[in-house]
Enzyme design. Structure first.
Site, short mmCIF file in Angstrom:
data_model
loop_
_atom_site.label_atom_id
_atom_site.label_comp_id
_atom_site.label_asym_id
_atom_site.label_seq_id
_atom_site.Cartn_x
_atom_site.Cartn_y
_atom_site.Cartn_z
N THR A 113 0.86 -1.19 0.00
CA THR A 113 0.00 0.00 0.00
C THR A 113 0.89 1.23 0.00
O THR A 113 1.70 1.42 0.91
CB THR A 113 -0.90 -0.02 1.24
OG1 THR A 113 -1.64 -1.25 1.22
CG2 THR A 113 -1.87 1.15 1.24
N PHE B 153 -19.17 -4.06 8.79
CA PHE B 153 -18.42 -2.99 9.48
C PHE B 153 -19.33 -2.06 10.28
O PHE B 153 -19.12 -0.87 10.35
CB PHE B 153 -17.54 -2.21 8.49
CG PHE B 153 -16.28 -2.96 8.15
CD1 PHE B 153 -15.08 -2.62 8.77
CD2 PHE B 153 -16.30 -4.04 7.29
CE1 PHE B 153 -13.92 -3.34 8.51
CE2 PHE B 153 -15.17 -4.77 7.03
CZ PHE B 153 -13.98 -4.42 7.63
N CYS C 46 -2.80 -2.27 9.11
CA CYS C 46 -3.19 -1.49 7.93
C CYS C 46 -3.97 -0.22 8.25
O CYS C 46 -3.55 0.87 7.90
CB CYS C 46 -4.01 -2.36 6.98
SG CYS C 46 -2.99 -3.58 6.16
N GLU D 6 -3.77 -4.58 -2.72
CA GLU D 6 -4.26 -5.77 -2.01
C GLU D 6 -5.39 -5.38 -1.07
O GLU D 6 -5.24 -4.47 -0.27
CB GLU D 6 -3.09 -6.37 -1.22
CG GLU D 6 -3.41 -7.67 -0.57
CD GLU D 6 -4.02 -8.63 -1.55
OE1 GLU D 6 -3.32 -9.07 -2.47
OE2 GLU D 6 -5.22 -8.93 -1.43
N1 LIG Z 1 -1.24 -7.26 6.29
C1 LIG Z 1 -2.33 -7.06 5.56
O1 LIG Z 1 -3.40 -7.61 5.84
C2 LIG Z 1 -2.30 -6.16 4.35
C3 LIG Z 1 -3.44 -6.06 3.54
C4 LIG Z 1 -3.40 -5.24 2.41
C5 LIG Z 1 -2.22 -4.53 2.12
N2 LIG Z 1 -1.14 -4.64 2.94
C6 LIG Z 1 0.08 -3.92 2.57
O2 LIG Z 1 1.01 -4.85 2.03
C7 LIG Z 1 2.35 -4.49 2.40
C8 LIG Z 1 3.02 -5.65 3.14
O3 LIG Z 1 2.32 -5.84 4.36
P1 LIG Z 1 2.60 -7.11 5.29
O4 LIG Z 1 1.62 -7.08 6.38
O5 LIG Z 1 2.74 -8.34 4.43
O6 LIG Z 1 4.06 -6.71 5.84
P2 LIG Z 1 5.07 -7.66 6.66
O7 LIG Z 1 5.82 -6.74 7.53
O8 LIG Z 1 4.34 -8.82 7.24
O9 LIG Z 1 6.03 -8.24 5.53
C9 LIG Z 1 6.94 -7.48 4.80
C10 LIG Z 1 8.13 -8.36 4.46
O10 LIG Z 1 8.95 -7.67 3.51
C11 LIG Z 1 10.29 -8.02 3.80
N3 LIG Z 1 11.22 -7.10 3.13
C12 LIG Z 1 11.65 -5.89 3.52
N4 LIG Z 1 12.51 -5.40 2.60
C13 LIG Z 1 12.61 -6.31 1.61
C14 LIG Z 1 13.31 -6.36 0.39
N5 LIG Z 1 14.11 -5.38 -0.01
N6 LIG Z 1 13.17 -7.47 -0.39
C15 LIG Z 1 12.35 -8.47 -0.01
N7 LIG Z 1 11.67 -8.47 1.14
C16 LIG Z 1 11.79 -7.40 1.93
C17 LIG Z 1 10.34 -8.00 5.32
O11 LIG Z 1 11.48 -8.68 5.81
C18 LIG Z 1 9.02 -8.68 5.66
O12 LIG Z 1 9.18 -10.09 5.78
C19 LIG Z 1 2.21 -3.20 3.20
O13 LIG Z 1 2.35 -2.11 2.33
C20 LIG Z 1 0.79 -3.27 3.73
O14 LIG Z 1 0.27 -1.99 3.98
C21 LIG Z 1 -1.14 -5.44 4.03
#
Ligand SMILES: NC(=O)c1ccc[n+]([C@@H]2O[C@H](COP(=O)([O-])OP(=O)(O)OC[C@H]3O[C@@H](n4cnc5c(N)ncnc54)[C@H](O)[C@@H]3O)[C@@H](O)[C@H]2O)c1
Length: 429
Positions: free
Chosen positions: A123, A249, A260, A151
Site C-alpha cells: 500500500t 463494518f 493497515c 491488495e
Molecule cells: N497485512 C495485511 O493484511 C495487508 C493487507 C493489504 C495490504 N497490505 C500492505 O502490504 C504491504 C506488506 O504488508 P505485510 O503485512 O505483508 O508486511 P510484513 O511486515 O508482514 O512483511 C513485509 C516483508 O517484507 C520483507 N522485506 C523488507 N525489505 C525487503 C526487500 N528489499 N526485499 C524483499 N523483502 C523485503 C520484510 O522482511 C518482511 O518479511 C504493506 O504495504 C501493507 O500496507 C497489508
C-alpha cells in the site's frame, strides 16, 4: 482468459507476500518468494510457516513444487516475467508511508534483456507509481513495466479473500502490462477494475478509509446510545438491513487496530495534507478511534473506583481473531494505559504472544486470566470465548467486573451469572 503458467517473483515474505505467492502457485504459476530475512527464508524452505494465517500452510504445502524461497535478488529475477512488491510500508514519524523498502526493491532490480513488469502490492501513496516509473526511466530501464495491483485481503481470511475477491484492481501505464497482470488471475471469478495507476493507488487508500469511517461512525452511534439508553446492537441491525447501507463494518467496539487501518489512515491524511487539503472527515475518524480505545479505561474506573493496585485481565491481544498480528492492537493501548494507572495487567490470547511488554503477564488460559482478577475486558472476539463456562469462572474473580469490548456476549446472561457486565453502546443493566 486462459491460464498461462507465468514465472512470478514476490518480494516480501510477510502476510501479503506469502499469501500472494501461495495463491499464485495455487493458480498454477511458478513462484519464487524473496525476503531479506535469511531465517525466514530458511524456515520456509524447510516447510515451516512463519506467520499464522488460516489455510496458508496447507496452500504452501500443496504447491511446494511450484514455490521456492530465496534471499538473492538475482535468483528471484532469473527468468521472471512479473515482480510483485509486497514489502512493508510502515509510517514514518511524520505519518507519511515509509517507502524505503519499496525503493530498495526498485533500486536492486538488475537490468534485464526481456521485458519484466513490476507490480505494486504494497500500500503506497498516490503518485508512487509515477515516481517509480521516473526512477526506472532515469536508469534506462524502459523495458521494466509498472502496474499497481493493490491488495484488499484481510488478515484471518486472506487466502479466501485472495482467491475469491470482490474485485481485482489493475492500474497500468501500459495496457499490455495491465493485461498480463489480469491474465495472472485467470481462474479467479471477480470483476476487474482497470484504471490509471494513480486511481488504483487511491482505490486502496479510499477503500480502507471507507471501512474505518463506518467503524468510527457506529462507535460514535454506540456512545450516543450509551448516553440515551438505546442499544447499538439493535440499531446496527436496523440500519444494516437497509440495502443502501448494508450490515458489514457496523459492529461497535473498542476501535480498530492492526497493521493497515491505523497506518493507512495516517498516510492518507498526510497525503491529503501534503497536497494542500485538510481531510476533515478522516481526521475525525482517526480521533474517534483513539478515544474509543480509551473509553474502556473510563468504564473500568467507574466500576473499580481506582485502578491502582487492581489486576485487570485482557482477553485477546491480536488486533482481531484468526491472526497472530499485534501491530497497533487495541489491547496494547489498553495495557499501556492500565499500567500507567498502576494496575497489574494479564493477557490471554490463543495465538498472539506478548513480546517486549514489560509489566504484562501472559497467561495460557481464560481461567488463569480471571482467577483473582478485579476486572476482565474482552478485547478480541476469539470464537473460543463463546465456549467458556463464564458461570464457573465468576466466583474465581476477586470482583466480577466485566467489560465486553466487542459486544460478543449476552448481557442478560452475563448479568444473571452475577457479573457487573458492561459493553459498548448497550444500556448498562
Ligand atoms: N497485512 C495485511 O493484511 C495487508 C493487507 C493489504 C495490504 N497490505 C500492505 O502490504 C504491504 C506488506 O504488508 P505485510 O503485512 O505483508 O508486511 P510484513 O511486515 O508482514 O512483511 C513485509 C516483508 O517484507 C520483507 N522485506 C523488507 N525489505 C525487503 C526487500 N528489499 N526485499 C524483499 N523483502 C523485503 C520484510 O522482511 C518482511 O518479511 C504493506 O504495504 C501493507 O500496507 C497489508
Amino acid at each position: 482468459m486462459s491460464a498461462e503458467r507465468t514465472k512470478i517473483a514476490v518480494f516480501g515474505a510477510g502476510y501479503v507476500g506469502l499469501v500472494t505467492g501461495a495463491c499464485f502457485a495455487e493458480l498454477g504459476h511458478e513462484v519464487v518468494v524473496r525476503d531479506i530475512l535469511a531465517d525466514r527464508i530458511e524456515a520456509l524452505g524447510r516447510g515451516e510457516v512463519p506467520i499464522y494465517e488460516p489455510g496458508l500452510d496447507e496452500l504452501l504445502e500443496r504447491n511446494r513444487e511450484r514455490l521456492s524461497f530465496t534471499t538473492e535478488v538475482a535468483r528471484a529475477i532469473e527468468g521472471t516475467e512479473v515482480v510483485y512488491v509486497a514489502v512493508g510500508t510502515p509510517p514514518t514519524y511524520s505519518g507519511d508511508a515509509d517507502l524505503s523498502a519499496v525503493w530498495t526493491v526498485i533500486d536492486e532490480l538488475p537490468r534485464v534483456q526481456k521485458r519484466i513488469v513490476v507490480v505494486m502490492k504494497s500500500t503506497v501513496p498516490v503518485g508512487t507509481g509515477e515516481k517509480v516509473r521516473h526512477r526506472l526511466d532515469e536508469r534506462g530501464m524502459e523495458n521494466v513495466g509498472y502496474v499497481s495491483n493493490p491488495e484488499f485481503t484481510a488478515e484471518g481470511t486472506a487466502v479466501r479473500d485472495f482467491l475469491h475477491p470482490d474485485r481485482i484492481v489493475v492500474g497500468a501505464f501500459d495496457d499490455a502490462d495491465g493485461e498480463l497482470v489480469e491474465r495472472l488471475h485467470a481462474g479467479i471469478d471477480a470483476p476487474v477494475v482497470r484504471a490509471d495507476v494513480a486511481s488504483a493507488e487511491m482505490t486502496k487508500l479510499a477503500a480502507n478509509a471507507a471501512l474505518m469511517t463506518r467503524i468510527s461512525f457506529i462507535n460514535e452511534i454506540a456512545n450516543v446510545c450509551e448516553a440515551t439508553g438505546a442499544d447499538v446492537v439493535k440499531v446496527a441491525e436496523g440500519i444494516g438491513l437497509d440495502r443502501r447501507i448494508g450490515p458489514s463494518f457496523l459492529r461497535a467496539g473498542i476501535g480498530f487496530g492492526g497493521s493497515c487501518f491505523p497506518k493507512d489512515s495516517l498516510a492518507l491524511k498526510q497525503l491529503a495534507a501534503n497536497s494542500g487539503y485538510h481531510f476533515q472527515l478522516l481526521n475525525a475518524v482517526i480521533e474517534v478511534n483513539e478515544l474509543q480505545k480509551r473509553r474502556v479505561i473510563g468504564k473500568l474506573s467507574e466500576q473499580l473506583d481506582r485502578l491502582r493496585g487492581t489486576t485487570v485481565a485482557l482477553l485477546g491481544l491480536a488486533f482481531k481473531p484468526d491472526t497472530d498480528d499485534t501491530r497497533e492492537a487495541p489491547a496494547l493501548v489498553l495495557a499501556g494505559r492500565l499500567l500507567a494507572e498502576g494496575a497489574n495487567v494479564r493477557i490471554w490470547d490463543p495465538i498472539a504472544r506478548v513480546d517486549g511488554l514489560p509489566g504484562v503477564t501472559q497467561v495460557e488460559s481464560v481461567a488463569g486470566a480471571l482467577a483473582g482478577a478485579d476486572a476482565a475486558v474482552l478485547v478480541t472476539e476469539w470464537p473460543e470465548l463463546r465456549e467458556i463456562d463464564w458461570g464457573a469462572l465468576r466466583s474465581t474473580m476477586r470482583r466480577p467486573v466485566f467489560v465486553d469490548g466487542r459486544n460478543m456476549l449476552d448481557p442478560a446472561e452475563m448479568r444473571a451469572l452475577g457479573y457487573a457486565y458492561d459493553a459498548i453502546g448497550r444500556a448498562a443493566g
